[in-house]
Design a protein around this motif. Structure first.
Motif, mmCIF file in Angstrom:
data_model
loop_
_atom_site.group_PDB
_atom_site.id
_atom_site.type_symbol
_atom_site.label_atom_id
_atom_site.label_comp_id
_atom_site.label_asym_id
_atom_site.label_seq_id
_atom_site.Cartn_x
_atom_site.Cartn_y
_atom_site.Cartn_z
ATOM 1 N N VAL A 1 38.712 -16.899 40.095
ATOM 2 C CA VAL A 1 39.823 -16.063 39.345
ATOM 3 C C VAL A 1 37.762 -15.319 39.520
ATOM 4 N N ILE A 2 36.948 -15.659 39.418
ATOM 5 C CA ILE A 2 35.583 -14.694 39.239
ATOM 6 C C ILE A 2 35.483 -14.462 41.136
ATOM 7 N N GLN A 3 35.513 -15.693 41.199
ATOM 8 C CA GLN A 3 34.920 -16.018 43.526
ATOM 9 C C GLN A 3 36.175 -14.754 43.867
ATOM 10 N N GLU A 4 37.639 -14.653 43.378
ATOM 11 C CA GLU A 4 38.434 -14.012 44.384
ATOM 12 C C GLU A 4 38.765 -12.550 43.531
ATOM 13 N N SER A 5 38.598 -12.309 42.706
ATOM 14 C CA SER A 5 38.544 -10.793 41.806
ATOM 15 C C SER A 5 37.438 -10.102 42.386
ATOM 16 N N TYR A 6 35.981 -10.830 42.040
ATOM 17 C CA TYR A 6 34.653 -10.088 42.258
ATOM 18 C C TYR A 6 33.812 -9.610 44.054
ATOM 19 N N PRO A 7 34.338 -9.990 44.737
ATOM 20 C CA PRO A 7 33.808 -10.162 45.746
ATOM 21 C C PRO A 7 32.759 -8.958 45.890
ATOM 22 N N SER A 8 32.241 -8.008 45.902
ATOM 23 C CA SER A 8 31.502 -7.402 45.336
ATOM 24 C C SER A 8 30.436 -7.896 45.057
ATOM 25 N N GLN A 9 30.209 -8.299 44.511
ATOM 26 C CA GLN A 9 28.530 -9.369 43.364
ATOM 27 C C GLN A 9 28.934 -10.477 44.007
ATOM 28 N N ALA A 10 29.416 -10.674 45.219
ATOM 29 C CA ALA A 10 29.322 -12.269 46.255
ATOM 30 C C ALA A 10 27.740 -11.902 46.375
ATOM 31 N N HIS A 11 26.499 -10.551 46.798
ATOM 32 C CA HIS A 11 25.224 -11.452 47.502
ATOM 33 C C HIS A 11 24.659 -11.401 46.074
ATOM 34 N N HIS A 12 24.786 -11.726 44.930
ATOM 35 C CA HIS A 12 23.576 -11.967 43.889
ATOM 36 C C HIS A 12 23.365 -13.545 44.048
ATOM 37 N N ASP A 13 22.178 -13.866 44.072
ATOM 38 C CA ASP A 13 22.121 -15.135 44.149
ATOM 39 C C ASP A 13 22.848 -16.433 43.384
ATOM 40 N N TRP A 14 22.621 -15.794 42.145
ATOM 41 C CA TRP A 14 23.127 -16.179 40.984
ATOM 42 C C TRP A 14 24.732 -16.292 40.954
#
Length: 217
Positions: free
Chosen positions: A166-179
């Motif tokens: 859910v997290i990885q597929e739904s929020y691509p805008s956040q993928a750049h954060h190192d955490w």
């Protein structure tokens, strides 16, 4: 560990400052609630991100977490990082969720969160939901503010995998954060699982609960 059960839950209120807070902090618990009651009534209020791609991401996440739920998702467009300055608007939105008739379980951010937006939502929640079980979830991020938790929801491996999807597929805008990666989310969930003798877990602060010790069912 002795398990204290809530019994069946057919309604829940989910409160967040930002799109993705709920999936990160309580996504596994939401998945379990929805699996136990597919027609679960969900009143969710998110205070920032409305009207743009972040709202679309949040709606996609909720579709994955509780696809058959009776969902009422409100995403406001308050400015990120400025929620305390819009206290009246934030509280009115949370009060509206209560007045919709939503049930006894409320999930909200923990009140010692270092992010002012998370903290504001966490502080408002118990003042509005005085007769509900309010569980305050933790949100993994760069600040060193993880709380001393008091309650755990164990997660099996399949549920944890579903949460990560859910997290990885739904929020691509956040993928750049190192955490923002599976390793980080798995690490915290594994630690919380160790603390409650489970493969994984989500942890909560429960500042006020009523027990039914010795009560016959």
């Amino acid at each position: 560990m002795l398990e204290l059960t809530t019994g069946p839950i057919d309604r829940v209120v989910l409160l967040a400052a930002h799109c993705d807070d709920l999936a990160i902090g309580a996504g596994g618990t939401i998945l379990l609630l929805a699996a136990a009651r597919p027609d679960l009534r969900v009143d969710a209020v998110v205070l920032t991100g409305g009207g743009g791609p972040r709202e679309a991401e949040e709606r996609a996440a909720f579709h994955r977490m509780c696809p058959q739920a009776d969902l009422r998702l409100t995403v406001l467009d308050l400015p990120d990082g400025r929620v305390p300055s819009y206290f009246d608007v934030a509280k009115d939105a949370i009060v509206a969720a209560r007045e919709s008739g939503a049930g006894g379980l409320v999930l909200a951010p923990q009140i010692a969160d270092a992010h002012q937006d998370h903290r504001a939502v966490g502080e408002i929640a118990p003042t509005v939901f005085r007769d509900h079980l309010v569980l305050h979830y933790e949100i993994l991020k760069w600040e060193s503010d993880l709380p001393a938790v008091t309650a755990y929801q164990p997660l099996d491996r399949a549920t944890m995998r579903a949460k990560l999807a859910v997290i990885q597929e739904s929020y691509p805008s956040q993928a750049h954060h190192d955490w923002f990666d599976d390793e980080a989310f798995l690490g915290l969930a594994r630690v919380r699982g160790v603390q409650c003798h489970a493969p994984y877990a989500e942890a909560f602060v429960a500042p006020k609960t009523t027990l039914g010790i010795g009560r016959s069912r």
